[in-house]
Design a protein around this motif. Structure first.
Motif, PDB file in Angstrom:
ATOM      1  N   ILE A 122      -1.038  79.712 -34.250  1.00 27.92           N
ATOM      2  CA  ILE A 122      -1.052  81.165 -34.070  1.00 27.92           C
ATOM      3  C   ILE A 122      -0.984  81.862 -35.427  1.00 27.92           C
ATOM      4  O   ILE A 122      -1.862  82.616 -35.791  1.00 27.92           O
ATOM      5  N   ALA A 123       0.100  81.607 -36.156  1.00 28.24           N
ATOM      6  CA  ALA A 123       0.316  82.280 -37.438  1.00 28.24           C
ATOM      7  C   ALA A 123       1.488  81.632 -38.151  1.00 28.24           C
ATOM      8  O   ALA A 123       2.324  80.979 -37.515  1.00 28.24           O
ATOM      9  N   PRO A 124       1.591  81.849 -39.479  1.00 30.13           N
ATOM     10  CA  PRO A 124       2.812  81.413 -40.158  1.00 30.13           C
ATOM     11  C   PRO A 124       3.965  82.268 -39.655  1.00 30.13           C
ATOM     12  O   PRO A 124       3.752  83.371 -39.145  1.00 30.13           O
ATOM     13  N   SER A 125       5.181  81.759 -39.786  1.00 29.41           N
ATOM     14  CA  SER A 125       6.334  82.519 -39.298  1.00 29.41           C
ATOM     15  C   SER A 125       7.530  82.319 -40.209  1.00 29.41           C
ATOM     16  O   SER A 125       7.601  81.374 -40.986  1.00 29.41           O
ATOM     17  N   GLY A 126       8.473  83.238 -40.073  1.00 25.32           N
ATOM     18  CA  GLY A 126       9.702  83.177 -40.842  1.00 25.32           C
ATOM     19  C   GLY A 126      10.419  84.511 -40.759  1.00 25.32           C
ATOM     20  O   GLY A 126       9.945  85.442 -40.102  1.00 25.32           O
ATOM     21  N   PRO A 127      11.560  84.624 -41.439  1.00 27.75           N
ATOM     22  CA  PRO A 127      12.279  85.892 -41.444  1.00 27.75           C
ATOM     23  C   PRO A 127      11.524  86.949 -42.259  1.00 27.75           C
ATOM     24  O   PRO A 127      10.604  86.619 -43.021  1.00 27.75           O
ATOM     25  N   THR A 128      11.919  88.195 -42.123  1.00 24.67           N
ATOM     26  CA  THR A 128      11.278  89.289 -42.853  1.00 24.67           C
ATOM     27  C   THR A 128      11.184  88.987 -44.342  1.00 24.67           C
ATOM     28  O   THR A 128      10.163  89.266 -44.983  1.00 24.67           O
ATOM     29  N   SER A 129      12.219  88.381 -44.913  1.00 31.35           N
ATOM     30  CA  SER A 129      12.241  88.092 -46.353  1.00 31.35           C
ATOM     31  C   SER A 129      11.176  87.085 -46.781  1.00 31.35           C
ATOM     32  O   SER A 129      10.877  86.971 -47.968  1.00 31.35           O
ATOM     33  N   GLU A 130      10.588  86.364 -45.821  1.00 32.75           N
ATOM     34  CA  GLU A 130       9.578  85.342 -46.139  1.00 32.75           C
ATOM     35  C   GLU A 130       8.148  85.799 -45.862  1.00 32.75           C
ATOM     36  O   GLU A 130       7.222  84.983 -45.877  1.00 32.75           O
ATOM     37  N   ARG A 131       7.946  87.086 -45.610  1.00 32.22           N
ATOM     38  CA  ARG A 131       6.579  87.572 -45.381  1.00 32.22           C
ATOM     39  C   ARG A 131       5.694  87.206 -46.559  1.00 32.22           C
ATOM     40  O   ARG A 131       6.132  87.233 -47.705  1.00 32.22           O
ATOM     41  N   PRO A 132       4.427  86.872 -46.296  1.00 34.08           N
ATOM     42  CA  PRO A 132       3.518  86.568 -47.402  1.00 34.08           C
ATOM     43  C   PRO A 132       3.460  87.733 -48.393  1.00 34.08           C
ATOM     44  O   PRO A 132       3.474  88.899 -48.003  1.00 34.08           O
ATOM     45  N   LYS A 133       3.426  87.363 -49.678  1.00 34.85           N
ATOM     46  CA  LYS A 133       3.365  88.360 -50.742  1.00 34.85           C
ATOM     47  C   LYS A 133       2.289  87.939 -51.726  1.00 34.85           C
ATOM     48  O   LYS A 133       1.941  86.783 -51.831  1.00 34.85           O
ATOM     49  N   GLY A 134       1.771  88.881 -52.468  1.00 37.20           N
ATOM     50  CA  GLY A 134       0.793  88.565 -53.500  1.00 37.20           C
ATOM     51  C   GLY A 134      -0.613  88.435 -52.947  1.00 37.20           C
ATOM     52  O   GLY A 134      -0.836  88.462 -51.743  1.00 37.20           O
ATOM     53  N   ARG A 135      -1.543  88.265 -53.837  1.00 38.93           N
ATOM     54  CA  ARG A 135      -2.957  88.224 -53.472  1.00 38.93           C
ATOM     55  C   ARG A 135      -3.573  86.840 -53.582  1.00 38.93           C
ATOM     56  O   ARG A 135      -4.755  86.661 -53.317  1.00 38.93           O
ATOM     57  N   THR A 136      -2.790  85.855 -54.017  1.00 42.07           N
ATOM     58  CA  THR A 136      -3.337  84.510 -54.161  1.00 42.07           C
ATOM     59  C   THR A 136      -2.453  83.509 -53.428  1.00 42.07           C
ATOM     60  O   THR A 136      -1.315  83.794 -53.099  1.00 42.07           O
TER      61      THR A 136
ATOM     62  N   ARG B 116      -5.722  92.063 -46.221  1.00 39.28           N
ATOM     63  CA  ARG B 116      -5.941  92.848 -45.004  1.00 39.28           C
ATOM     64  C   ARG B 116      -6.264  91.903 -43.846  1.00 39.28           C
ATOM     65  O   ARG B 116      -7.131  91.029 -43.970  1.00 39.28           O
ATOM     66  N   GLY B 117      -5.554  92.040 -42.748  1.00 34.18           N
ATOM     67  CA  GLY B 117      -5.775  91.209 -41.572  1.00 34.18           C
ATOM     68  C   GLY B 117      -4.874  89.988 -41.492  1.00 34.18           C
ATOM     69  O   GLY B 117      -4.858  89.292 -40.476  1.00 34.18           O
ATOM     70  N   THR B 118      -4.099  89.716 -42.549  1.00 34.98           N
ATOM     71  CA  THR B 118      -3.166  88.583 -42.519  1.00 34.98           C
ATOM     72  C   THR B 118      -2.155  88.788 -41.399  1.00 34.98           C
ATOM     73  O   THR B 118      -1.589  89.870 -41.255  1.00 34.98           O
ATOM     74  N   GLN B 119      -1.939  87.753 -40.604  1.00 36.50           N
ATOM     75  CA  GLN B 119      -0.955  87.816 -39.527  1.00 36.50           C
ATOM     76  C   GLN B 119       0.266  86.989 -39.901  1.00 36.50           C
ATOM     77  O   GLN B 119       0.156  85.976 -40.597  1.00 36.50           O
ATOM     78  N   PHE B 120       1.433  87.432 -39.416  1.00 39.44           N
ATOM     79  CA  PHE B 120       2.688  86.745 -39.681  1.00 39.44           C
ATOM     80  C   PHE B 120       3.615  87.008 -38.508  1.00 39.44           C
ATOM     81  O   PHE B 120       3.739  88.149 -38.063  1.00 39.44           O
ATOM     82  N   PHE B 121       4.253  85.950 -37.986  1.00 41.63           N
ATOM     83  CA  PHE B 121       5.241  86.165 -36.933  1.00 41.63           C
ATOM     84  C   PHE B 121       6.582  86.361 -37.621  1.00 41.63           C
ATOM     85  O   PHE B 121       7.140  85.432 -38.193  1.00 41.63           O
ATOM     86  N   ASP B 122       7.089  87.599 -37.590  1.00 39.07           N
ATOM     87  CA  ASP B 122       8.355  87.943 -38.221  1.00 39.07           C
ATOM     88  C   ASP B 122       9.482  87.582 -37.254  1.00 39.07           C
ATOM     89  O   ASP B 122       9.659  88.227 -36.227  1.00 39.07           O
ATOM     90  N   GLU B 123      10.214  86.510 -37.571  1.00 42.78           N
ATOM     91  CA  GLU B 123      11.276  86.028 -36.691  1.00 42.78           C
ATOM     92  C   GLU B 123      12.472  86.968 -36.661  1.00 42.78           C
ATOM     93  O   GLU B 123      13.223  86.979 -35.688  1.00 42.78           O
ATOM     94  N   THR B 124      12.665  87.770 -37.718  1.00 40.83           N
ATOM     95  CA  THR B 124      13.740  88.760 -37.719  1.00 40.83           C
ATOM     96  C   THR B 124      13.455  89.838 -36.683  1.00 40.83           C
ATOM     97  O   THR B 124      14.336  90.247 -35.931  1.00 40.83           O
TER      98      THR B 124
END
Length: 101
Positions: free
Chosen positions: A51-65, A72-80
């Motif tokens: 489905i998507a990567p997941s983790g707490p809010t602090s682990e949301r993907p960051k950066g452009r590489t 744009r369009g990156t999905q993330f399951f925010d467990e928080t």
């Protein structure tokens, strides 16, 4: 940085329980399981649906590489928050109502 993956288990009963790296995973159709990325790769190869990567809010993907870049369009399951969110190129948003999260 390794991340957890959210996966749907397969519909076939024979494929719903797997042992990966000495950890046992099982689930019913319609349920979702969070697993370490390295286990998720093996489960996906055995019929589980990514489905998507997941983790707490602090682990949301960051950066452009990188593998978990925030484009744009990156999905993330925010467990928080307990929900799937989508990056619009500037801000993480709830795709159901468009609100920033």
């Amino acid at each position: 940085m390794p991340m957890n993956w959210r996966l749907f288990p397969p519909i076939a009963v024979s494929d719903r329980t797997r042992i990966v790296n000495r950890r046992t995973y099982s689930g019913q159709p319609g349920t979702v399981v969070s697993v370490p990325e390295q286990d998720g790769q093996v489960l996906q190869a055995n019929g589980w649906t990514y489905i998507a990567p997941s983790g707490p809010t602090s682990e949301r993907p960051k950066g452009r590489t990188g593998i978990y870049a925030s484009h744009r369009g990156t999905q993330f399951f925010d467990e928080t928050l307990g929900k799937l969110i989508v990056f619009d190129g500037q801000t993480w948003r709830d795709p159901l109502n468009g609100n920033a999260v």
